[in-house]
Structure formats: structure tokens, C-alpha cells
Design an enzyme around this catalytic site. Structure first.
Site, PDB file in Angstrom:
ATOM      1  N   HIS A 183      -8.022  -4.827  -1.100  1.00  0.00           N
ATOM      2  CA  HIS A 183      -6.927  -4.083  -0.491  1.00  0.00           C
ATOM      3  C   HIS A 183      -6.693  -4.523   0.962  1.00  0.00           C
ATOM      4  O   HIS A 183      -7.636  -4.708   1.732  1.00  0.00           O
ATOM      5  CB  HIS A 183      -7.206  -2.582  -0.512  1.00  0.00           C
ATOM      6  CG  HIS A 183      -5.998  -1.761  -0.210  1.00  0.00           C
ATOM      7  ND1 HIS A 183      -5.068  -1.443  -1.166  1.00  0.00           N
ATOM      8  CD2 HIS A 183      -5.546  -1.216   0.945  1.00  0.00           C
ATOM      9  CE1 HIS A 183      -4.104  -0.732  -0.623  1.00  0.00           C
ATOM     10  NE2 HIS A 183      -4.361  -0.580   0.660  1.00  0.00           N
ATOM     11  N   SER A 239       0.830  -1.194   0.000  1.00  0.00           N
ATOM     12  CA  SER A 239       0.000   0.000   0.000  1.00  0.00           C
ATOM     13  C   SER A 239       0.876   1.260   0.000  1.00  0.00           C
ATOM     14  O   SER A 239       1.650   1.468  -0.924  1.00  0.00           O
ATOM     15  CB  SER A 239      -0.970  -0.036   1.193  1.00  0.00           C
ATOM     16  OG  SER A 239      -1.980   0.925   1.066  1.00  0.00           O
ATOM     17  N   ASP A 251     -10.022  -3.550  -5.460  1.00  0.00           N
ATOM     18  CA  ASP A 251      -9.189  -2.580  -4.751  1.00  0.00           C
ATOM     19  C   ASP A 251      -9.332  -1.229  -5.427  1.00  0.00           C
ATOM     20  O   ASP A 251      -9.175  -1.110  -6.658  1.00  0.00           O
ATOM     21  CB  ASP A 251      -7.727  -3.033  -4.777  1.00  0.00           C
ATOM     22  CG  ASP A 251      -6.806  -2.138  -3.968  1.00  0.00           C
ATOM     23  OD1 ASP A 251      -7.271  -1.111  -3.438  1.00  0.00           O
ATOM     24  OD2 ASP A 251      -5.610  -2.478  -3.870  1.00  0.00           O
TER      25      ASP A 251
END
Length: 399
Positions: A373, A189, A343
């Protein structure tokens, strides 16, 4: 009696709201995922409520709950774990206990959390670091960095970059028994953002003679210009990372001024004089057809220059690695990119894969069709175990 019934109904409706999360048909173990999302939704609501009442900043509340999963640096029969600082930046070091005559591989890992949450001490990152040590017989350096909202870009980037530069010093590598030709950076991320950014920055740093062998980007966020990608439209309300939460994270990365957040949400934050940058993030030309799915590209709606003058970070390649020129990309190392279908930032990773391949970089793209995610940070899911296995297998073969 009537008020009690009404109260129960209200509680029931609120509970149902948090318990029931519509999920795509291909999500494995849907009830487990729903339960995890329920917990995340509840914490999110508490954080919003606390901020509304003036009790605590929204992100500080979220980070408090995230920090409840922190674990101490404990060694075991397989790995020695210590905490120290690299150039005044806290790091957690994982070293295999087994004897080795040869120098070891090393992974420099950067945790996610939107630059607002998390730590190397989080249970999920601690577990992943131990698994990396055991699977690869490698040294793992897991770095911390200053967090928003107390600190803003470029503080996070500088902490991570200075920590890595310290680690890449020959005397430090010798101390930890690391092979200077077998070092990789990895992150998920926001950590994937930083892994990409520091890989680019190292290319122009005359003080660093050691080159990275690989970079591994796990569902990375790589740009802040276009908040209207197909993945944003499709997954903007997906509970793992909604568009509103994404925009809050990234706006807070640069400032606590909520006007940037509002402008980013409506895609009206980039000034017309920076319009040339959109060629680097134009999904109509950079996404394969399977990700476009009939979406129509909307030309950017430009904002005023005021925000970009106050907070130029969102136009800085150190914060948005997708903005790098092609001549910079072609010198990057072997790359592994993980993206997830469900995501909100899926397309940023996919576009980076396209741009890297166009520049001649060897890239392995692992797209998880049933992924969402943050799956590395969800405990007890089969998909999490599979993703870790794929990630560690690639590292084992390529580092």
C-alpha cells in the site's frame, strides 16, 4: 557506567525495532523499503506518544510530518501550474504548455491519506500530475478536500463531488480546452474510494450532462463493513498500512468517538438490521481462489444499533462504494483497478473488480504481486516507477 550501558542497550533495541521490518521474499530493493518503513514507523511512534501526553491529536501530528513534503505551485517549461477554487474547493490545475489545435483529455485526481492526511501540494502528487501532463498532453485537476479529525463524512465527499461538478460545467471545460468526451477520474487509497463513489453518484445527477470516459482506482479502500478479509489477516501488521492504522483512519472519517474505532477493529460495528449489506462484500463468493488461500469465512458478529444510528456514514454507499446495487454498477465507465499483494485493503479492490465484471463493466485489473500500500508515495523505488508507467500507459491508451 552500568546505567549508560543499559541506556545504550535500550536505544539499540528500539533502533533495531524500527530498522528491522520483516519483508516478504519478493519485495524488491528491501533495504530501501526497510529504510522508508523505518522513517514511517518513527513518525507513527512520535504521533502516538504526542497523543498519549496530550500534546497533539495523533492524526494532526501525522499530517504535520506529511505536510513537510508539500511544494508550491511552480510552472516550468512543460506545464503551467496554478491554484484556484472550484465551487469554493481548492484545486491545483496543470496545463500543458505545448500548442494544441485539438481539445485535450483531462484527469480529475483525488489524493489519498485516509481522509485525514495529505494535499495536492504533496511532492509525490505534484510529480505524478506533472508526469501525467507530459505523458498524455492532458489537463490535470488535482483537488483538495477538508480533512478529519476536524471534519467528518460527508464533508470530504461533498468537497470532491462539488469540485468535480464545477469542473464538468461546459464553460469551465471550454476555459481549460478540455474535450468533454475524454474526461476521467482517478485517485489512490482514500482517493480511489472517492473516485469510485463520485463515478456512481454522477450517474443519478440530473444536473450533470457530461459522462466520464474512465475511472482509475489505485489500491482503493471501498468498504467498512468487514474488517476480517484475507488481506486484513495476511497484512494486518505490514508497516505501510496496518490494520490498526486503517481502522483509525476510517473511524475518524466518521467521528472522533473512539468507541467506533474499537468496534470496527473487532468487527462488531454493523447492526443485525444491516446484515443484508454483507452480500455486497462477501469475500467467500467475490474473491478468486488465489486470494482466499485457505482462509475460512467467518460469519459477521453483529453489534448494537447505537453506533450506526450515531454515525450512519459507514453504511452509506457514498463512503463505501462496494455497497452499490448491481444495477448502478452496470452503468459505470471503463475501469482500471490497481491492487497490491501485500496490502491490508487488497481484497476490497479485487472484490470490486469481480462485481464490476459481473455487472458487465469493462475492467482492467493490474495486480502487483510485489506491491504494498502507498507505493505511489514512496520516493526512489523501482516499483514506484514501474507502477506509474503502467498507470500512465493505460490512461494514454484508454482516455
Amino acid at each position: 557506567m552500568g546505567s549508560k550501558i543499559i541506556s545504550l542497550l535500550v536505544v539499540g533495541v528500539l533502533t533495531a525495532y524500527y530498522v528491522y521490518t520483516p519483508l516478504p521474499d519478493n519485495i524488491e530493493e528491501p533495504w530501501k523499503v526497510t529504510g522508508l518503513f523505518m522513517a514511517a514507523n518513527t513518525i507513527n511512534a512520535l504521533a502516538h506518544f504526542g497523543e498519549l501526553l496530550g500534546i497533539s491529536h495523533y492524526l494532526k501530528t501525522l499530517n504535520f510530518f506529511v505536510s513537510l513534503l508539500d511544494v508550491p505551485a511552480r510552472s516550468d517549461e512543460n506545464v503551467t501550474v496554478t491554484e484556484t477554487t472550484f465551487n469554493n474547493v481548492p484545486v491545483r490545475v496543470y496545463i500543458p504548455n505545448r500548442k494544441s489545435e485539438a481539445l485535450r483529455r483531462a484527469i480529475f485526481y483525488i489524493h489519498g491519506g485516509g481522509y485525514c492526511l495529505g494535499s495536492f501540494a504533496n511532492l509525490n502528487y505534484d510529480t505524478l500530475s506533472r508526469q501525467t501532463v507530459n505523458r498524455l498532453d492532458a489537463v490535470v485537476i488535482s483537488t483538495n478536500y477538508r480533512l478529519s479529525p476536524q471534519y467528518h463524512f460527508p464533508s470530504q465527499f461533498e468537497d470532491i463531488y462539488n469540485s468535480l461538478k464545477w469542473f464538468l460545467r461546459p464553460d469551465v471545460l471550454k476555459k481549460y480546452g478540455v474535450d468533454p468526451e475524454r474526461i476521467g477520474v482517478s485517485g489512490d487509497s482514500a482517493g480511489g474510494n472517492s473516485a469510485a463513489a463520485i463515478s456512481q453518484q454522477l450517474l443519478d445527477d440530473p444536473d450533470v450532462k457530461i459522462k466520464l470516459k474512465i475511472q482509475s482506482l489505485i489500491y482503493p479502500s471501498l468498504q467498512f463493513l468487514d474488517m476480517d478479509l484475507p488481506s486484513t489477516r495476511e497484512n494486518g501488521h505490514f508497516p505501510a498500512l496496518t490494520k490498526s492504522l486503517l481502522v483509525r483512519f476510517w473511524s475518524e472519517y466518521f467521528t472522533t468517538d473512539r468507541s467506533l474505532e474499537k468496534a470496527m477493529f473487532f468487527n462488531q460495528h454493523v447492526p443485525v438490521e444491516s446484515s443484508y449489506l454483507f452480500k455486497f462484500v462477501n469475500w467467500s463468493s467475490l474473491l478468486p481462489e488465489k486470494f482466499k488461500k485457505g482462509h475460512t469465512y467467518n460469519s459477521p458478529t453483529y453489534g448494537t444499533s447505537e453506533l450506526s444510528k450515531k454515525y450512519p456514514g459507514f453504511l452509506d454507499v457514498r463512503a463505501a462504494p462496494l455497497l452499490a446495487e448491481d444495477n448502478k454498477l452496470r452503468s459505470l465507465p471503463l475501469t482500471y483497478v490497481i491492487t497490491c499483494q501485500h496490502d491490508v485493503i487488497r481484497d476490497e479492490g479485487v472484490m470490486y473488480v469481480t462485481r464490476l465484471r459481473n455487472a458487465g463493466v469493462r475492467v482492467t485489473h493490474n495486480h502487483i504481486e510485489d506491491g504494498f500500500h502507498g507505493i505511489l508515495s514512496f520516493y526512489g523505488l523501482k516499483i514506484t516507477d514501474r507502477l506509474k508507467n503502467q498507470y500512465l500507459s493505460w490512461l494514454s491508451e484508454n482516455l
